[in-house]
Write a protein that holds these residues in place. Structure first.
Motif, PDB file in Angstrom:
ATOM      1  N   GLU A 137       0.819  -1.213   0.000  1.00  0.00           N
ATOM      2  CA  GLU A 137       0.000   0.000   0.000  1.00  0.00           C
ATOM      3  C   GLU A 137       0.853   1.263   0.000  1.00  0.00           C
ATOM      4  O   GLU A 137       0.538   2.238  -0.697  1.00  0.00           O
ATOM      5  CB  GLU A 137      -0.952   0.007   1.189  1.00  0.00           C
ATOM      6  N   ALA A 140       2.069   1.699  -3.459  1.00  0.00           N
ATOM      7  CA  ALA A 140       0.958   2.071  -4.341  1.00  0.00           C
ATOM      8  C   ALA A 140       0.607   3.546  -4.191  1.00  0.00           C
ATOM      9  O   ALA A 140       0.370   4.249  -5.189  1.00  0.00           O
ATOM     10  CB  ALA A 140      -0.262   1.207  -4.027  1.00  0.00           C
ATOM     11  N   PHE A 152      -3.594  -4.267  -9.069  1.00  0.00           N
ATOM     12  CA  PHE A 152      -3.251  -4.997  -7.859  1.00  0.00           C
ATOM     13  C   PHE A 152      -3.562  -6.472  -8.027  1.00  0.00           C
ATOM     14  O   PHE A 152      -4.694  -6.835  -8.370  1.00  0.00           O
ATOM     15  CB  PHE A 152      -4.030  -4.429  -6.659  1.00  0.00           C
ATOM     16  N   CYS A 169      -7.806  -3.907  -0.294  1.00  0.00           N
ATOM     17  CA  CYS A 169      -8.216  -4.354  -1.637  1.00  0.00           C
ATOM     18  C   CYS A 169      -9.613  -3.878  -2.020  1.00  0.00           C
ATOM     19  O   CYS A 169      -9.857  -3.535  -3.178  1.00  0.00           O
ATOM     20  CB  CYS A 169      -8.131  -5.878  -1.729  1.00  0.00           C
ATOM     21  N   PHE A 173      -7.490   0.257  -2.799  1.00  0.00           N
ATOM     22  CA  PHE A 173      -6.935  -0.137  -4.092  1.00  0.00           C
ATOM     23  C   PHE A 173      -7.926   0.057  -5.226  1.00  0.00           C
ATOM     24  O   PHE A 173      -7.550   0.419  -6.337  1.00  0.00           O
ATOM     25  CB  PHE A 173      -6.428  -1.581  -4.051  1.00  0.00           C
ATOM     26  N   VAL A 179      -8.219  -4.070  -9.324  1.00  0.00           N
ATOM     27  CA  VAL A 179      -7.879  -5.221  -8.487  1.00  0.00           C
ATOM     28  C   VAL A 179      -8.277  -6.471  -9.256  1.00  0.00           C
ATOM     29  O   VAL A 179      -9.444  -6.633  -9.631  1.00  0.00           O
ATOM     30  CB  VAL A 179      -8.599  -5.150  -7.123  1.00  0.00           C
TER      31      VAL A 179
END
Length: 196
Positions: A137, A140, A152, A169, A173, A179
């Motif tokens: 994270e 990211a 992801f 997630c 994300f 994802v």
């Protein structure tokens, strides 16, 4: 689900902290070995197609540790074993892979990662590794701030708790990128063209 494809020429796979010190961690919802297996599959697929693969590792005994309410490492704890910062042998790092060494959770600050990606005209990062809500994270967020498109690999990462993994997630994300599962990413890589 929308059409999903990957432009291999402008995409890099960035794998976070697949090292001995993390392989022994109790993770959820996926085991360290399960995460490692999916990361290796993604790396092999990227290499087969001429894609860029980046392995990141943290120097565990040099990791910054400012005061915190719930530090990951208790003050005064013994140093990590010398091999804790080495990549797990099963990670299969190859000579053609880029290796980044860091001293904090994220892979951008104080490293050459951004410069190396930009020199290769990389616009999209596929992220995986250990731990979802820490190293992955943090990396990211820095990548997002620098304008990279993010994908992801949900089952190629895991958290210290399942709740932490799912929160990242399902919430963070999805607001930052896409994802997908390892299988979906491999299908997209095999399909070959398009935008990530």
């Amino acid at each position: 689900m929308d059409d999903f494809s990957i432009d291999l020429a402008s995409t890099a796979l960035v794998l976070i902290d697949l090292q001995n010190g993390n392989m022994a961690r109790a993770l959820a919802p996926y085991s360290a070995q399960g995460v490692l297996g999916n990361c290796v599959s993604l790396a092999q697929e990227m290499r087969t197609r001429g894609g860029m693969v980046v392995f990141v590792r943290v120097l565990m005994n040099e990791l910054q540790s400012p005061p915190a309410d719930a530090p990951l490492r208790a003050p005064g704890a013994p140093a990590a074993p010398p091999d804790a910062s080495h990549f797990a042998p099963a990670a299969g790092v190859e000579a053609t892979d880029v290796v980044i060494v860091k001293r904090q959770w994220g892979a951008f600050y104080g490293t050459e990662l951004d410069q190396l990606l930009r020199r290769r005209h990389i616009k999209t990062l596929i992220l995986g590794g250990i731990v979802t809500n820490l190293g992955v994270e943090s990396t990211a967020r820095a990548a997002y701030d620098r304008g990279y498109a993010l994908v992801f690999a949900e089952d190629a990462m895991s958290g210290l708790t399942a709740e932490a993994h799912h929160a990242a997630c399902k919430n963070t994300f999805r607001a930052m990128g896409r994802v997908r599962t390892t299988a979906e990413l491999i299908d997209a890589l095999q399909a070959g063209t398009g935008e990530a």
